[in-house]
Design an enzyme around this catalytic site. Sequence first.
Site, short mmCIF file in Angstrom:
data_model
loop_
_atom_site.label_atom_id
_atom_site.label_comp_id
_atom_site.label_asym_id
_atom_site.label_seq_id
_atom_site.Cartn_x
_atom_site.Cartn_y
_atom_site.Cartn_z
N LYS A 9 0.87 -1.19 0.00
CA LYS A 9 0.00 0.00 0.00
C LYS A 9 0.91 1.23 0.00
CE LYS A 9 -4.27 1.32 2.35
NZ LYS A 9 -5.08 1.62 1.18
N1 PMP Z 1 -7.63 -1.95 -3.19
C1 PMP Z 1 -7.11 -0.72 -3.00
C2 PMP Z 1 -6.36 -0.08 -4.12
C3 PMP Z 1 -7.29 -0.06 -1.78
O1 PMP Z 1 -6.78 1.16 -1.58
C4 PMP Z 1 -8.02 -0.69 -0.76
C5 PMP Z 1 -8.25 0.01 0.55
N2 PMP Z 1 -7.22 -0.21 1.45
C6 PMP Z 1 -8.54 -1.98 -1.00
C7 PMP Z 1 -8.32 -2.58 -2.23
C8 PMP Z 1 -9.26 -2.73 0.07
O2 PMP Z 1 -8.36 -3.12 1.08
P1 PMP Z 1 -8.82 -3.32 2.57
O3 PMP Z 1 -10.01 -4.20 2.53
O4 PMP Z 1 -7.67 -3.96 3.23
O5 PMP Z 1 -9.13 -1.98 3.11
#
Ligand code: PMP
Length: 325
Positions: free
Chosen positions: A156
Site C-alpha cells: 500500500k
Molecule cells: N484496493 C485498494 C487499491 C485499496 O486502496 C483498498 C483500501 N485499502 C482496498 C483494495 C481494500 O483493502 P482493505 O479491505 O484492506 O481496506
Amino acid sequence: MDTKVVFMNGKFIPASEAKVSVMTHGLSYGTGCFEGIRGYMADDKQQVYIFRAREHFERLHRSCRILNMELPYSVDELVELSTELIRHNEQHQDVYLRPFVFKADEIIGVRLHGLKDHITIYSVPMGNYIDTEKGLHCGVSSWRRIDDNMVPARAKISGGYINSAFAKSEAIQNGFDEAIMLTADGHVSEGSAENIFLVLNGELVTPPPSENILLGVTRDTVIELAQRELGRITRERSVDRTELYCAEEVFLCGTGAQITPVTMIDHRPIGSGKVGPISAEIQRIYFDVVRGRRPEYREEWCTPAYPKLASSSKPVSPQVEAQTA
Ligand code: PMP
C-alpha cells in the site's frame, strides 16, 4: 477537537505539532506506505472495536519490507499503540486509523535505500466513505492498474495512489460513482480503493492476487464470511471486462467502502439493476461482525480500544497525560 494527539516516532504528541518539512523525501517522491483501519463503536456505545488490526499491521510490515523500510514496532505493539491512540483522543464513535511510514530525509535524490523512516498514526472520526445502500454506477477506467513490476499493488504505497486518483477523478468527472480498473492486459483488477466481487452463474468470483490487486483485508473477510455463513466458496480467477456486464451481482469492498453494491456498470444494469440478494446478505453479516455483534468473530477480529466495562457503567475517558509527552 476530534483528533487531539497523534503518534509520531515513539511519542504521542499534540496533533498541532505533528508536522513534517516541505523537503521530506516521502512528500516529494511518494516513498511511503500506509494503512487504513476502521474502529467501530459497539451498539452499547461503550466500546470501539478496531477491525482486523493485526491483519492491517501485518500488511504494513509487508509494504515496508517491499520498500526497504525499517518498522521498529511489532504487529502486537502497533495494535496496542492504536488502542492507546483512540483512548488518548477520547473517541467514542466510528473512527478511521491512518498508520503511515515514510522516508523522512530532507534530501533531493530518488531512491529507497539508506534513508531514515518515520512512522505516524492518527485517528479521525469517520462515517461512510461511499454510500453503501443505493447501489453504485461504476465506469471502467481508461487508466490501467499499476503492474507489480512498476509499483507493486500488493504494497500500500503512497506514490501508487496517483493511479487510483487518476481513475477516481476520471470516473467522477464522467458522472460515475467509482472506477473499475483493468490490468494492462485487460483483465478486471479492482476499484480505486476497493476490491471487487461478482456473482456469476450463482458463484462468487473475485480476481486473484496476480491481477495487481491490493490484497484487501475486507476481501479476505468476505471470502471467509461467504464460506462460513453462506456456504459459498469464492473462485479467485481472472475476470474479463465483459463478464462485469453479464454478472448477476457486483459489489466492491474495502475498509473505507465496507460492502458497497454496484447496480450499473458503463450504463448497463447489473442483474435486475437493484442491489442483489447475495450482496445484501454479505453486507448485513459484515456490519454485524465489525460492530462486534457476533461473538464467534469478535475475539479474533475485533480489538477493543477501551477496557471492558461492567454493563451498567458509563464509558470512561482515559487520562490523557501522554498528550504532551
Ligand atoms: N484496493 C485498494 C487499491 C485499496 O486502496 C483498498 C483500501 N485499502 C482496498 C483494495 C481494500 O483493502 P482493505 O479491505 O484492506 O481496506
